[in-house]
Design a protein around this motif. Structure first.
Motif, PDB file in Angstrom:
ATOM      1  N   VAL A 204       0.837  -1.200   0.000  1.00 23.03           N
ATOM      2  CA  VAL A 204       0.000   0.000   0.000  1.00 23.03           C
ATOM      3  C   VAL A 204       0.871   1.248   0.000  1.00 23.03           C
ATOM      4  CG1 VAL A 204      -1.661   1.343   1.350  1.00 23.03           C
ATOM      5  CG2 VAL A 204      -1.991  -1.117   1.073  1.00 23.03           C
ATOM      6  N   ALA A 205       1.918   1.240   0.831  1.00 18.10           N
ATOM      7  CA  ALA A 205       2.840   2.378   0.870  1.00 18.10           C
ATOM      8  C   ALA A 205       3.467   2.597  -0.506  1.00 18.10           C
ATOM      9  CB  ALA A 205       3.922   2.139   1.921  1.00 18.10           C
ATOM     10  N   PHE A 206       3.846   1.516  -1.163  1.00 17.94           N
ATOM     11  CA  PHE A 206       4.417   1.595  -2.515  1.00 17.94           C
ATOM     12  C   PHE A 206       3.466   2.315  -3.465  1.00 17.94           C
ATOM     13  CE2 PHE A 206       4.370  -0.106  -6.817  1.00 17.94           C
ATOM     14  CZ  PHE A 206       5.685   0.036  -7.229  1.00 17.94           C
ATOM     15  N   GLN A 288       3.758  11.518   3.575  1.00 16.45           N
ATOM     16  CA  GLN A 288       4.065  11.283   4.988  1.00 16.45           C
ATOM     17  C   GLN A 288       3.404   9.998   5.476  1.00 16.45           C
ATOM     18  OE1 GLN A 288       3.046  14.503   7.627  1.00 16.45           O
ATOM     19  NE2 GLN A 288       3.566  13.355   9.469  1.00 16.45           N
ATOM     20  N   LEU A 289       2.147   9.784   5.087  1.00 16.77           N
ATOM     21  CA  LEU A 289       1.452   8.562   5.491  1.00 16.77           C
ATOM     22  C   LEU A 289       2.146   7.336   4.914  1.00 16.77           C
ATOM     23  CD1 LEU A 289      -0.956   7.155   6.853  1.00 16.77           C
ATOM     24  CD2 LEU A 289      -2.227   7.472   4.698  1.00 16.77           C
ATOM     25  N   ALA A 290       2.555   7.415   3.652  1.00 15.13           N
ATOM     26  CA  ALA A 290       3.247   6.287   3.024  1.00 15.13           C
ATOM     27  C   ALA A 290       4.546   5.969   3.752  1.00 15.13           C
ATOM     28  CB  ALA A 290       3.520   6.590   1.561  1.00 15.13           C
ATOM     29  N   GLU A 291       5.276   6.994   4.123  1.00  7.75           N
ATOM     30  CA  GLU A 291       6.544   6.791   4.835  1.00  7.75           C
ATOM     31  C   GLU A 291       6.305   6.147   6.200  1.00  7.75           C
ATOM     32  OE1 GLU A 291       8.206  10.685   4.794  1.00  7.75           O
ATOM     33  OE2 GLU A 291       8.981  10.505   2.737  1.00  7.75           O
ATOM     34  N   GLU A 292       5.242   6.537   6.872  1.00  6.92           N
ATOM     35  CA  GLU A 292       4.924   5.946   8.173  1.00  6.92           C
ATOM     36  C   GLU A 292       4.533   4.479   8.017  1.00  6.92           C
ATOM     37  OE1 GLU A 292       1.839   8.485   9.590  1.00  6.92           O
ATOM     38  OE2 GLU A 292       3.202  10.130  10.121  1.00  6.92           O
ATOM     39  N   LYS A 293       3.697   4.188   7.028  1.00  6.40           N
ATOM     40  CA  LYS A 293       3.294   2.809   6.776  1.00  6.40           C
ATOM     41  C   LYS A 293       4.503   1.949   6.404  1.00  6.40           C
ATOM     42  CE  LYS A 293      -1.561   3.188   5.314  1.00  6.40           C
ATOM     43  NZ  LYS A 293      -2.052   2.080   6.165  1.00  6.40           N
TER      44      LYS A 293
END
Length: 329
Positions: A204-206, A288-293
């Motif tokens: 999902v982050a990808f 930012q959300l992707a990096e956290e995930k």
């Protein structure tokens, strides 16, 4: 090209027809069309993850055909996806249906799909590996259906939860889960449970990062049309966030633009929408959300991989997982 990438490509190359060996000109063209996307290269990260994961489990002897089959999956799905989205580019060049008639491009995708299964059968057709590929195809298709149907139905009532469900199915599974599970199965082992949980979060982050790069990336590096998601009307997390916070009049104009088919959209309208989304902060929030995930998922996967017998291969697997999400402009 890395040695492992070369080995995977060699298996693909040997599985595909050769234009020079074709008995008639039409079939030479057929062979060229089948080879178009595979020969454009790509990073082959998913295929390499299969081999490295199998190696980390202690046995990569049966992993190369599985890795090649996964890369063929990627290629035929991209051909179909580009046709369905009417995309302009793939890997820095015109999409296949922009070079050849769409019917021939679609047929090439079908042929690569068949070659994918043939590779698996010729490699021994292990039941668990075949079942994983069936799950992979079915899961991806269901996610693609959600993605396409939202555009076709003109849906603007979507939430982040809707987006996450779609992306988990369409891209998350085949990017973050399947390569790790297939590597374990190729080694004759049961996959670690974290491959399904953390792997899905990493996938999902990808995809979120891919959505970010579609709006703020550099075309020559990204390899696809910048703002292509806006031309295609994709319901990304970024778009959902932007629409939820846009003033009423601005949202109404944005929705009007997005409802239009690609050929009816104007460059000026798409440029306006692109700039409004960038100015809204939605892209930065998504990154930012992707990096956290990604950080949470990588920590869990690092712990899982640390239990495997080949520590060096496990470390290489983890490094490649980092490369999946450490993508810049």
């Amino acid at each position: 090209m890395s040695q492992l990438k070369e080995e995977i490509f060699r298996v693909i190359d040997e599985a595909l027809p050769v234009p020079e060996a074709a008995p008639r000109p039409e079939l030479a063209e057929y062979a060229r069309i089948l080879r178009e996307y595979p020969e454009r290269g790509g990073k082959m990260l998913r295929g390499q993850l299969v081999v490295l994961t199998a190696r980390a489990y202690g046995d990569d002897s049966a992993s190369l055909p599985v890795a090649a089959a996964l890369e063929l999956f990627q290629n035929w799905v991209l051909i179909h996806d580009d046709i369905e989205d009417d995309s302009e580019e793939r890997r820095g060049q015109p999409a296949l249906h922009r070079i050849y008639p769409p019917a021939l491009a679609l047929n090439a995708g079908d042929a690569l799909h068949a070659t994918m299964w043939r590779l698996l059968v010729e490699a021994g057709g292990r039941r668990k590996i075949m079942a994983e590929f069936a799950q992979l195809v079915e899961t991806t298709a269901s996610g693609q259906h959600l993605d396409l149907s939202w555009v076709l139905e003109g849906r603007f009532d979507l939430t982040p939860a809707d987006y996450f469900e779609m992306v988990e199915r369409k891209a998350g599974y085949y990017t973050g889960v399947a390569p790790l599970r297939l590597g374990a199965l190729a080694a004759g082992k049961m996959p670690h449970t974290s491959f399904a949980t953390a792997g899905l979060e990493l996938g999902v982050a990808f995809q979120i990062i891919d959505d970010v790069l579609n709006l703020e990336g550099v075309r020559e590096v990204y390899g696809k049309e910048i703002a292509g998601d806006l031309w295609e009307g994709k319901r990304t997390l970024i778009l959902i966030d932007y629409l939820s916070q846009a003033p009423a009049a601005e949202r109404a104009r944005a929705e009007e633009i997005l409802r239009q088919p690609r050929e009816q959209k104007s460059v000026e309208d798409v440029a306006w929408l692109h700039q409004r989304i960038l100015a809204s902060g939605a892209v930065a929030r998504a990154r930012q959300l992707a990096e956290e995930k990604a950080a949470a998922a990588l920590a869990e996967l690092e712990e899982a991989l640390s239990t495997l017998p080949d520590r060096q291969a496990a470390a290489e697997t983890l490094a490649l997982l980092h490369k999946l999400v450490d993508r810049q402009k």
